[in-house]
Design an enzyme around this catalytic site. Sequence first.
Site, PDB file in Angstrom:
ATOM      1  N   GLU A 187       0.843  -1.186   0.000  1.00 57.65           N
ATOM      2  CA  GLU A 187       0.000   0.000   0.000  1.00 57.65           C
ATOM      3  C   GLU A 187       0.886   1.246   0.000  1.00 57.65           C
ATOM      4  OE1 GLU A 187      -3.179  -0.097  -0.242  1.00 57.65           O
ATOM      5  OE2 GLU A 187      -3.748  -2.138   0.354  1.00 57.65           O
ATOM      6  N   ASP A 226     -18.094  -9.939  -9.663  1.00 54.73           N
ATOM      7  CA  ASP A 226     -18.107  -9.244  -8.374  1.00 54.73           C
ATOM      8  C   ASP A 226     -17.479  -7.860  -8.502  1.00 54.73           C
ATOM      9  OD1 ASP A 226     -18.839  -9.302  -5.630  1.00 54.73           O
ATOM     10  OD2 ASP A 226     -16.736  -9.598  -5.083  1.00 54.73           O
TER      11      ASP A 226
END
Length: 208
Positions: free
Chosen positions: A122, A147
């Site tokens: 991240e 999804d």
Amino acid sequence: MAKRKRRSKNRHTGRTWVISILAVIVIFLGVYVGHHFYRIWNQQRIEQEAREKDRRAKQLFIQQVAPEAQAMQNTYHVYASITIAQAILESQWGTSQLASQYHNLFGIKGTGANSQVMTTKEYVNGKWIVTKGRFRVYDSWSDSIKDHTRLMLNGTDTNQQNYDRVVHATNYQEAARGLQEAGYATDPDYAQKLISVIKAYKLYNYDK
């Protein structure tokens, strides 16, 4: 006279040795140069085969995910090029453990039994960090794509309109910027990377 003959014979023997030495040097240089160029040619051949193998693998991945991405676009107006480009970036062309083992192409987070804890990177406070997150597990890449489309349509738990700009975009560039502004990824260059991948592999052709 006998002495002169011996000197002539000695001179002849000397020239023979010189010629022999020169011949050995020429042969040695020929073998060395030939081996050198063979190594260069062989290395180039190996690199070319590796590039071709990589090209075929990438093309195969695109062919595998494109039909479902196009189906989602036709029904829900999420650009196929964006879906494919995200799958490429998020799954490293389908080779990441999350994609290959758990069929999650988009790094979509999850909770509960139908999820798996994985290591991820991240971008936080101006630098990349390695952390752990819980990600959804799917039965197939097709389920993962479906999804992903649901996420674009329904948004997040805290903001159901979070990806409205992606769904209502009029081109893939706008959709890519919408994803970044909605916080889909922490990478500050996420939109540009998506656009670059779409251009490099002509993924915009799948939007037609």
